[in-house]
Design a protein around this motif. Structure first.
Motif, mmCIF file in Angstrom:
data_model
loop_
_atom_site.group_PDB
_atom_site.id
_atom_site.type_symbol
_atom_site.label_atom_id
_atom_site.label_comp_id
_atom_site.label_asym_id
_atom_site.label_seq_id
_atom_site.Cartn_x
_atom_site.Cartn_y
_atom_site.Cartn_z
ATOM 1 N N THR A 25 -2.645 0.125 7.361
ATOM 2 C CA THR A 25 -1.448 0.824 7.525
ATOM 3 C C THR A 25 -1.755 2.149 6.515
ATOM 4 O O THR A 25 -1.518 3.450 6.882
ATOM 5 N N GLN A 26 -2.433 1.953 4.859
ATOM 6 C CA GLN A 26 -2.733 2.994 4.344
ATOM 7 C C GLN A 26 -3.317 2.435 3.158
ATOM 8 O O GLN A 26 -3.509 1.185 3.074
ATOM 9 N N THR A 27 -3.974 3.241 2.489
ATOM 10 C CA THR A 27 -4.816 2.828 1.309
ATOM 11 C C THR A 27 -3.931 2.391 0.262
ATOM 12 O O THR A 27 -2.944 2.933 -0.009
ATOM 13 N N THR A 64 3.085 -0.626 1.460
ATOM 14 C CA THR A 64 3.972 0.036 0.364
ATOM 15 C C THR A 64 2.861 1.112 -0.502
ATOM 16 O O THR A 64 3.383 2.072 -0.898
ATOM 17 N N GLY A 65 1.608 0.890 -0.247
ATOM 18 C CA GLY A 65 0.512 1.552 -0.858
ATOM 19 C C GLY A 65 0.410 1.411 -2.239
ATOM 20 O O GLY A 65 -0.006 2.104 -2.959
ATOM 21 N N VAL A 70 2.401 -5.915 -5.323
ATOM 22 C CA VAL A 70 3.751 -5.929 -4.948
ATOM 23 C C VAL A 70 4.474 -7.228 -4.374
ATOM 24 O O VAL A 70 5.689 -7.358 -4.267
ATOM 25 N N GLY A 71 3.648 -8.159 -3.778
ATOM 26 C CA GLY A 71 4.233 -9.114 -2.950
ATOM 27 C C GLY A 71 4.388 -10.187 -4.078
ATOM 28 O O GLY A 71 4.753 -10.106 -5.245
ATOM 29 N N LYS A 72 4.470 -11.680 -3.624
ATOM 30 C CA LYS A 72 4.653 -12.696 -4.616
ATOM 31 C C LYS A 72 3.853 -12.680 -5.795
ATOM 32 O O LYS A 72 3.942 -12.913 -6.836
ATOM 33 N N ALA A 73 2.569 -12.524 -5.318
ATOM 34 C CA ALA A 73 1.480 -12.621 -6.479
ATOM 35 C C ALA A 73 1.632 -11.580 -7.316
ATOM 36 O O ALA A 73 1.535 -11.614 -8.611
ATOM 37 N N GLY A 74 2.201 -10.121 -6.982
ATOM 38 C CA GLY A 74 2.598 -9.202 -7.675
ATOM 39 C C GLY A 74 3.350 -9.504 -8.734
ATOM 40 O O GLY A 74 3.745 -9.037 -9.904
#
Length: 203
Positions: free
Chosen positions: A30-32, A57-58, A62-66
């Motif tokens: 989707t994006q880098t 999100t780029g 930012v997910g669970k690991a984040g």
């Protein structure tokens, strides 16, 4: 290096990353996901590649690991997340069979294509310590074939920068999450980093 130039240099690299088509991962993204944080950070975390939330999100981790990584930084190290710098070896999401459904570690050709961007990020930031998260980043940074279970908790070296390999947060989540004994291992590794930097342990 003047005060403004680290931001400027990172912005130049990021401009090169966003249209990049050096490897096949560019065809499904989707994006880098360039990386984020303090250009003057003393600590730099390096993971393997963006996941689903990161691709959308780029932003890295930012997910669970984040969320787990953020807790490690803010509670374990006692600093805001934006005081450190976080990046991955690949800037596009690697998925199984390029179907964009299930994440996988980056392949060798993808690491070869994308890692020059990471090396330039390290060279600009010049962190006092690098923390590698999981096998791909540890093997790349330390130029080793050994696995993370063998290497974690032991200092390595990257061109004079001390390197602390530890488990990737997603591996901790897959193996018991908050109650995983691996979480304690990660905490032990982080304590070594705090001691090396002379940072006070929180709590």
């Amino acid at each position: 290096m003047s005060e403004a130039s680290k931001e400027e240099e990172l912005a130049i690299i990021e401009k090169e990353v966003s249209p990049c088509v050096r490897c096949k991962l560019s065809t499904t993204r989707t994006q880098t996901v360039f990386g984020e944080g303090n250009p003057y950070a003393e600590v730099m975390f390096i993971g393997e590649g963006p996941g689903k939330q990161e691709d959308l999100t780029g932003r890295p981790f930012v997910g669970k690991a984040g969320e787990l990584l953020t807790r490690i930084i803010e509670k374990g190290m006692g600093v805001p997340r934006d005081k450190v710098y976080i990046a991955n070896i690949t800037k596009c999401r690697p998925t199984v069979d390029m179907k964009f459904e299930k994440d996988r570690p980056p392949e060798d050709d993808e690491v070869i294509a994308c890692s020059p961007f990471l090396l330039r990020q390290i060279s600009v930031i010049q962190p006092k310590v690098i923390i590698t998260l999981g096998n791909p980043s540890t093997r790349f940074i330390l130029r080793t074939k050994d696995g993370i279970t063998k290497l974690r908790g032991q200092w390595g070296d990257f061109h004079g920068i001390p390197v602390m390999p530890t488990y990737h947060p997603s591996y901790v989540i897959r193996n018991g999450g908050e109650n995983s004994p691996l979480k304690r291992d990660v905490w032990e590794d982080i304590k070594k980093v705090l001691d090396r930097l002379g940072w006070k342990r929180p709590g």
